[in-house]
Scaffold this motif. Structure first.
Motif, PDB file in Angstrom:
ATOM      1  N   ARG A  72     -67.928   1.725  27.910  1.00 12.64           N
ATOM      2  CA  ARG A  72     -66.480   1.667  28.068  1.00 12.64           C
ATOM      3  C   ARG A  72     -65.776   1.823  26.733  1.00 12.64           C
ATOM      4  N   GLY A  73     -66.257   1.129  25.706  1.00  9.00           N
ATOM      5  CA  GLY A  73     -65.609   1.186  24.401  1.00  9.00           C
ATOM      6  C   GLY A  73     -64.208   0.594  24.453  1.00  9.00           C
ATOM      7  N   GLY A  74     -63.516   0.676  23.352  1.00  9.33           N
ATOM      8  CA  GLY A  74     -62.162   0.138  23.288  1.00  9.33           C
ATOM      9  C   GLY A  74     -61.956  -0.638  22.009  1.00  9.33           C
ATOM     10  N   ARG A  75     -60.721  -1.105  21.798  1.00  3.25           N
ATOM     11  CA  ARG A  75     -60.355  -1.736  20.536  1.00  3.25           C
ATOM     12  C   ARG A  75     -61.169  -2.990  20.251  1.00  3.25           C
ATOM     13  N   VAL A  76     -61.406  -3.820  21.267  1.00  2.86           N
ATOM     14  CA  VAL A  76     -62.189  -5.044  21.048  1.00  2.86           C
ATOM     15  C   VAL A  76     -63.576  -4.705  20.546  1.00  2.86           C
ATOM     16  N   TYR A  77     -64.189  -3.704  21.137  1.00  5.34           N
ATOM     17  CA  TYR A  77     -65.539  -3.318  20.732  1.00  5.34           C
ATOM     18  C   TYR A  77     -65.538  -2.642  19.358  1.00  5.34           C
TER      19      TYR A  77
ATOM     20  N   GLU B 129     -63.421  -6.301  36.037  1.00 10.42           N
ATOM     21  CA  GLU B 129     -64.398  -7.311  36.372  1.00 10.42           C
ATOM     22  C   GLU B 129     -65.594  -7.251  35.413  1.00 10.42           C
ATOM     23  N   GLY B 130     -66.091  -8.415  35.054  1.00  9.26           N
ATOM     24  CA  GLY B 130     -67.269  -8.475  34.198  1.00  9.26           C
ATOM     25  C   GLY B 130     -66.987  -8.240  32.731  1.00  9.26           C
ATOM     26  N   GLY B 131     -65.706  -8.307  32.328  1.00  6.76           N
ATOM     27  CA  GLY B 131     -65.370  -8.018  30.941  1.00  6.76           C
ATOM     28  C   GLY B 131     -65.989  -8.982  29.956  1.00  6.76           C
ATOM     29  N   VAL B 132     -66.008 -10.269  30.291  1.00  9.61           N
ATOM     30  CA  VAL B 132     -66.581 -11.276  29.390  1.00  9.61           C
ATOM     31  C   VAL B 132     -68.070 -11.036  29.219  1.00  9.61           C
TER      32      VAL B 132
ATOM     33  N   LEU C 118     -71.941  -7.885  21.969  1.00  7.93           N
ATOM     34  CA  LEU C 118     -72.171  -8.721  20.787  1.00  7.93           C
ATOM     35  C   LEU C 118     -73.664  -8.929  20.567  1.00  7.93           C
ATOM     36  N   LEU C 119     -74.397  -9.138  21.646  1.00  8.31           N
ATOM     37  CA  LEU C 119     -75.839  -9.338  21.552  1.00  8.31           C
ATOM     38  C   LEU C 119     -76.534  -8.071  21.075  1.00  8.31           C
ATOM     39  N   PHE C 120     -76.196  -6.934  21.664  1.00  8.83           N
ATOM     40  CA  PHE C 120     -76.817  -5.665  21.275  1.00  8.83           C
ATOM     41  C   PHE C 120     -76.466  -5.297  19.832  1.00  8.83           C
TER      42      PHE C 120
END
Length: 215
Positions: free
Chosen positions: A109-114, A52-55, A62-64
């Protein structure tokens, strides 16, 4: 469970409380990166954080990350323009700042998208530092183009500078390391969960060292 606040590193295994929910451990415990957790928390850790809240998290990351990159680009651009120096090592600092900011925006959380986001933002903003020089060069020639046109096209020209032969091999190598830092910092936190173990087998807390009595 608040995964962004849970700490799984460096928690002494001698405690009798769950490192996540702080509830007392009874007969058994699980180990999450050396921290002692209860069965319920171990199951949630293995399942991973909720989707939940992924978007919203992606937008915040992206903002940070963009904010950190903009600050880095402005600082590096001022050095290039006024000091007439290309301190490529600053790109590593920009990569670190962007990567940390992206991780913060992702709520740890981190991850590939980030990671992709961190690497792309690092490259883009490192190159944006050259925009003032591109504009100056485009408007100072005898056959110069209008200033507004130079401002519009300069970001696109700046993005391809490493491929035009205008940067030294060492500068490109350092830039690549900076982009790698932007990729590395938002990597997903890997939590190894093992167990169950009997609480009676857990290592005891270290006794404080005895102090010598004063004479």
């Amino acid at each position: 469970m608040d995964f962004s606040q849970a700490q799984f590193e460096g928690v002494a295994p001698g405690t009798t409380q769950c490192a996540v929910c702080q509830q007392p451990l009874t007969a058994q415990y699980w180990s999450a990166n050396s921290a002692m957790v209860c069965g319920a928390c171990a199951a949630q850790v293995q399942a991973g954080p909720p989707a939940e809240g992924g978007v919203l998290r992606i937008f915040k990351a992206l903002l940070f990350g963009g904010g950190a990159g903009l600050v880095g680009a402005i600082g590096y651009g001022l050095i290039i323009h006024y000091a007439r120096m290309e301190l490529a090592l600053i790109t590593i600092l920009i990569g670190w700042l962007v990567g940390k900011a992206v991780r913060l925006g992702s709520e740890d959380r981190g991850g590939r998208v980030y990671q992709v986001m961190g690497a792309v933002l690092t490259y883009v903003f490192c190159m944006m530092a050259y925009v003032p020089e591109v504009v100056t060069g485009a408007t100072s020639q005898a056959d110069s183009i209008p200033f507004i046109v130079a401002v519009i096209i300069s970001p696109f020209i700046a993005l391809i500078i490493p491929f035009t032969g205008d940067m030294s091999f060492l500068s490109i190598l350092i830039l690549g390391f900076g982009v790698w830092r932007g990729w590395r910092e938002p990597a997903k936190l890997e939590i190894a969960v093992t167990g169950p173990f009997e609480l009676s087998d857990a290592p005891a807390e270290a006794e404080p060292a005895a102090t010598a009595a004063a004479p």
